[in-house]
Enzyme design. Structure first.
Site: not given
Length: 433
Positions: A219, A223, A247-248, A291
Site C-alpha cells: 500500500h 499496486s 472482479k476478485d 508432493e
C-alpha cells in the site's frame, strides 16, 4: 496513502463515527480494500491471485484447527487418528480432504502469483520489499507444507521425513546435530511428530502476520500493473471497491468451483497411494517422492550425483535446493532493466517462457524414477535454472532493446496519447524508479 487524491473516510452514522474515534477499524478497512484505496485501472485477472491466496490460507487455518481437535501426534496412533477423522468424525472426511487439497490449491495459486510477478516485473523498485516479504511467505509455506505432509504418518510421510531431514546431515560438522535436533532423535518418531505438529499448527498464523506486512508494504507504493508504468494522475486509477472487489469476487467463485470439484470428485488425485499405508520403518517404498509442489526442488536436490571440489554430492544438492529459492531474494538487483513488464521486453519474455518449460521439466525429473535419462534431464534443467537468474537475466537487462512504453496507464487502456507522432506510445523508456 500512496496517492494524494485518495478519498478520506467520513463516517455518516453516529455509531460509525464513535467507533472510528475510539477504534479506527472502519477507516482501516476503507483505506485498505475500500473506495479509499485507488488502484491502476488496467489490472487483469492475474492480480486476483493475491486475494485467492488469502482465501486459501483462511480455508487451511479453519480446517486445520478442526482437524487438530481429533488428530493425535503419536507414532503408534497418528495414522489411526486420521482414519478416525475420515470414518467416525461428523464431516471429518470433508475437513481432511479440504485441508489436504487446500494445500495444493494454495501452492498452485502462489506459484501463479510468483509467475505474474516475474512476468510483469513486480519485484522491481519501489516494490522490492513487497517481493522480499513474498519470498519469506513462500519459504514459510514450504516448511508448513512439508511438516503437514509428515503428520498422516503413512509410508510416504515417514520416508519423506527420513530422506529430507537426512540431507541435513550432509552439512559439515553440525549436520548430524541439526538433524537430531529437528527430529528429536536419530529417526522420525514420536518426538518428530510432536515437533512437526506444533510447528505446522503455529506457522500458518506466522504466515498470516507476514501477509499483513506484505499488504502493508504494497500500500505504500501502490499496486503494479501490466504496463509497468507508474500511476501519474487520478485518471489512471479506480477505487478498489466496487471495481476490484467485484472482479476478485468472480475469481473467488471460480476458485471455489475448482476446489469443490477436486474435493468432491477427485479428492485423492494429488495424493500418493503409499501414504494410505501405515508407516513402516522396516519397509522402504520403491520410489520416494514428495508432493507435486516440491518436485522441482526435489529434482535440484537429486541432480548432484558425484563429489566436486572435495565437497560431497549430497551437500551440493542441499546447497542448490536452498539456493534455488534464495536466488529469488536477489532478483530485484539481478534484473537491472528499467522496464518492468515483459510485454515490452521481447527478449526477456522468450527466456521467461524457456524458464517456465524448465521448471516443468524439473517437476517431471523430481517425480520420475532415477534412470540415467531422467537424472540427465534434471541436471540440464537445474543448470539452466541457475544460469537464467545468474547469467542470462543480468546480460539481457544490459543489452536488451525494449519496446516503447505508453505515456500513461490511461493511454494504454484507451489507446490514445499525446505524443506528436500519434502512435500512442512514448519514444523514451519509462524508468523503473
Amino acid at each position: 496513502m500512496s496517492f494524494p487524491w485518495a478519498k478520506n473516510y467520513e463516517p455518516k452514522l453516529p455509531l460509525m463515527r464513535y467507533l472510528d474515534e475510539k477504534l479506527p477499524l472502519p477507516r482501516f478497512v476503507y483505506n485498505a480494500v475500500g473506495a479509499g484505496y485507488p488502484v491502476p485501472r488496467n489490472l487483469n485477472y492475474f492480480w486476483n491471485f493475491g486475494v485467492l491466496a488469502g482465501v486459501a490460507l483462511v480455508i487451511q487455518i479453519v480446517t486445520g484447527i478442526i482437524l487438530a481437535m481429533h488428530f493425535r501426534a503419536d507414532g503408534s496412533i497418528a495414522f489411526d487418528s486420521v482414519e478416525h477423522i475420515m470414518r467416525d468424525v461428523n464431516g471429518g472426511w470433508f475437513m481432511r480432504y479440504a485441508h489436504a487439497n487446500g494445500a495444493s490449491m494454495f501452492l498452485f495459486v502462489v506459484y501463479v502469483h510468483i509467475a505474474r510477478g516475474l512476468y510483469y516485473g513486480s519485484y522491481k523498485p519501489p516494490r522490492e520489499v513487497v517481493w522480499l516479504l513474498g519470498v519469506v511467505i513462500f519459504l514459510l509455506m514450504m516448511a508448513t507444507a512439508f511438516m503437514g505432509y509428515v503428520l498422516p504418518w503413512g509410508q510416504m510421510s515417514f520416508w519423506g521425513a527420513q530422506v529430507i531431514t537426512g540431507f541435513f546431515s550432509a552439512i559439515p560438522l553440525v549436520g548430524d546435530t541439526i538433524r537430531v535436533w529437528l527430529l528429536g532423535g536419530f529417526a522420525p518418531d514420536n518426538a518428530a511428530l510432536n515437533r512437526f505438529f506444533s510447528l505446522h499448527y503455529l506457522l500458518p498464523f506466522v504466515i498470516a502476520g507476514v501477509i499483513i506486512l506484505h499488504i502493508w508494504a504494497l500500500h505504500i507504493p501502490g499496486s503494479s500493473n501490466p504496463t509497468g508504468v507508474e500511476v501519474k494522475s487520478e485518471e489512471d486509477t479506480v477505487p478498489f471497491h466496487p471495481y476490484y472487489t467485484a472482479k476478485d469476487g468472480f475469481g473467488v467463485g471460480v476458485f471455489l468451483i475448482v476446489f469443490a470439484a477436486l474435493v468432491f470428485f477427485a479428492p485423492n488425485l494429488l495424493g500418493h497411494p503409499d501414504n494410505y499405508t501405515a508407516a513402516n520403518p522396516l519397509s522402504t517404498p520403491a520410489h520416494i517422492v514428495p508432493e507435486w509442489y516440491f518436485l522441482p526442488f526435489y529434482a535440484i536436490l537429486k541432480s548432484f550425483t558425484s563429489d566436486f571440489l572435495f565437497i560431497p554430492a549430497k551437500l551440493w544438492g542441499v546447497l542448490a535446493m536452498f539456493g534455488s529459492i534464495l536466488l529469488l531474494f536477489f532478483l530485484p538487483w539481478l534484473d537491472k532493466s528499467p522496464v518492468r513488464s515483459a510485454n515490452y521486453r521481447p527478449t526477456y519474455k522468450k527466456f521467461l517462457i524457456i524458464l517456465a518449460i524448465d521448471v516443468v521439466l524439473l517437476a517431471y525429473a523430481g517425480g520420475a524414477e532415477p534412470t540415467f535419462w531422467n537424472v540427465l534431464i534434471g541436471q540440464v534443467a537445474t543448470t539452466y535454472y541457475f544460469a537464467h537468474f545468474l547469467i542470462i537475466l543480468p546480460i539481457i537487462s544490459m543489452i536488451e532493446r525494449p519496446l516503447p512504453l505508453p505515456f500513461s496507464i490511461t493511454e494504454s487502456v484507451l489507446g490514445t496519447g499525446n505524443d506528436k507522432s500519434g502512435s500512442g506510445v512514448s519514444s523514451q523508456l519509462q524508468p523503473a524508479e
